[in-house]
Design a protein around this motif. Structure first.
Motif, PDB file in Angstrom:
ATOM      1  N   ASP A 154     -25.074-118.693  48.065  1.00 49.74           N
ATOM      2  CA  ASP A 154     -23.937-118.725  48.984  1.00 49.74           C
ATOM      3  C   ASP A 154     -23.721-117.288  49.416  1.00 49.74           C
ATOM      4  O   ASP A 154     -23.279-116.442  48.616  1.00 49.74           O
ATOM      5  N   PHE A 155     -24.035-116.985  50.670  1.00 43.91           N
ATOM      6  CA  PHE A 155     -24.157-115.593  51.072  1.00 43.91           C
ATOM      7  C   PHE A 155     -23.709-115.386  52.512  1.00 43.91           C
ATOM      8  O   PHE A 155     -24.032-116.181  53.398  1.00 43.91           O
ATOM      9  N   SER A 173     -24.221-107.762  61.037  1.00 48.37           N
ATOM     10  CA  SER A 173     -25.169-106.808  61.603  1.00 48.37           C
ATOM     11  C   SER A 173     -24.911-105.365  61.184  1.00 48.37           C
ATOM     12  O   SER A 173     -25.723-104.488  61.450  1.00 48.37           O
ATOM     13  N   LYS A 174     -23.782-105.104  60.539  1.00 47.64           N
ATOM     14  CA  LYS A 174     -23.460-103.759  60.077  1.00 47.64           C
ATOM     15  C   LYS A 174     -23.972-103.494  58.662  1.00 47.64           C
ATOM     16  O   LYS A 174     -23.729-102.430  58.096  1.00 47.64           O
ATOM     17  N   GLY A 175     -24.671-104.477  58.090  1.00 43.73           N
ATOM     18  CA  GLY A 175     -25.188-104.306  56.742  1.00 43.73           C
ATOM     19  C   GLY A 175     -24.169-104.644  55.680  1.00 43.73           C
ATOM     20  O   GLY A 175     -24.351-104.331  54.497  1.00 43.73           O
ATOM     21  N   THR A 176     -23.074-105.274  56.091  1.00 40.64           N
ATOM     22  CA  THR A 176     -22.058-105.708  55.143  1.00 40.64           C
ATOM     23  C   THR A 176     -22.405-107.116  54.670  1.00 40.64           C
ATOM     24  O   THR A 176     -22.759-107.973  55.479  1.00 40.64           O
ATOM     25  N   CYS A 177     -22.317-107.343  53.381  1.00 39.57           N
ATOM     26  CA  CYS A 177     -22.679-108.656  52.865  1.00 39.57           C
ATOM     27  C   CYS A 177     -21.966-108.932  51.539  1.00 39.57           C
ATOM     28  O   CYS A 177     -21.493-108.020  50.866  1.00 39.57           O
ATOM     29  N   LYS A 178     -21.904-110.208  51.199  1.00 38.43           N
ATOM     30  CA  LYS A 178     -21.362-110.604  49.908  1.00 38.43           C
ATOM     31  C   LYS A 178     -21.811-112.026  49.610  1.00 38.43           C
ATOM     32  O   LYS A 178     -22.034-112.825  50.527  1.00 38.43           O
ATOM     33  N   GLU A 183     -23.823-111.762  41.389  1.00 43.65           N
ATOM     34  CA  GLU A 183     -23.017-111.506  42.579  1.00 43.65           C
ATOM     35  C   GLU A 183     -23.636-110.322  43.309  1.00 43.65           C
ATOM     36  O   GLU A 183     -24.190-109.415  42.681  1.00 43.65           O
ATOM     37  N   LEU A 184     -23.525-110.311  44.626  1.00 40.73           N
ATOM     38  CA  LEU A 184     -24.089-109.226  45.409  1.00 40.73           C
ATOM     39  C   LEU A 184     -23.127-108.852  46.532  1.00 40.73           C
ATOM     40  O   LEU A 184     -22.588-109.726  47.209  1.00 40.73           O
TER      41      LEU A 184
END
Length: 253
Positions: A73-74, A78-83, A95-96
């Motif tokens: 679940d991710f 486009s700014k390289g932000t993720c979780k 978790e990432l």
């Protein structure tokens, strides 16, 4: 089918409410097909190009890789932000989060032991790594060789998606419902008996890929895409709760 039941319930509600409520048609009971006149392959092309252009999206689903089932679940932009999170029955859960320049990963004991083992470490070494990282985040700089860092790279994700999406020999089936959205169904049968099905939003302006289902092959799975163009907001963990991967590698060498 569950999808048909959802459509029936929606239609019943429209009949019951006052005419003019948003979402209920007063004219034809069937909306115009935005893909009228297009082949299944052409619809697939439009869906891939539209999805590639999204500035953000969320992916969640379950698949099998190397015989092991993995749940993901991710969300990424486009700014390289993720979780997000990923979990495997034998490989544990992690978790990432990513803030553009740096990615952070926090796993449970099973995850770190499994990850250590994949690099050829002994059971004692994997156990020591798990103990050191317990409750803490592993800090990974952008551009590192870690697979986890690539999760925050939207360009890499959409490139892989484009390469893995069949664009020829598709067949259009009956429309379906994906989380309340009407979708065109496109199917491709592989040479080894596997079947890939794509669900494309019936939206003339933004025909995104809403769901992909792989069945019958060695790596079956289902992935649902949502939250298109919705920015991802994250907060980096405190420095006291992190372990720097570069320092960790220097110490190991």
């Amino acid at each position: 089918m569950k999808a048909n039941r959802k459509l029936w319930v929606a239609a019943t509600v429209c009949v019951a409410v006052v005419a003019g409520v948003t979402g209920c048609s007063q004219g034809d009971d069937k909306a115009a097909d935005p893909f009228a006149g297009l082949t299944a392959d052409a619809i697939a092309d439009k869906a891939v190009e539209t999805t590639k252009a999204a500035t953000a999206f969320r992916m969640n689903g379950t698949g099998t890789t190397d015989g092991e089932e993995m749940t993901v679940d991710f969300s990424v932009d486009s700014k390289g932000t993720c979780k997000g999170t990923m979990q495997a029955v034998k490989g544990g859960k992690a978790e990432l989060i990513g803030t553009g320049d740096v990615s952070y990963m926090k796993g449970d004991d099973a995850f770190w032991r499994s990850s250590g083992g994949e690099e050829g470490a002994s059971a004692d070494e994997a156990g020591a790594m798990s103990a050191m990282l317990k409750g803490r985040w592993l800090k990974m700089p952008a551009g590192s060789d870690e697979d986890a860092a690539a999760f925050c790279d939207l360009k890499t994700i959409v490139k892989d998606m484009e390469e893995d999406t069949p664009r020829k020999g598709m067949t259009r089936g009956a429309d379906a419902d994906v989380d309340g959205k009407s979708a065109a169904t496109l199917t491709k049968k592989g040479e080894k008996g596997e079947t890939t099905t794509f669900y494309v939003a019936k939206d003339a302006a933004k025909p995104y890929i809403l769901r992909v289902v792989e069945a019958g092959g060695k790596e079956p799975g289902t992935v649902t895409l949502s939250d298109f163009d919705k920015p991802v907001t994250v907060t980096a963990p405190p420095a006291a709760d992190t372990v720097d991967m570069e320092q960790l590698m220097k110490g190991a060498s």
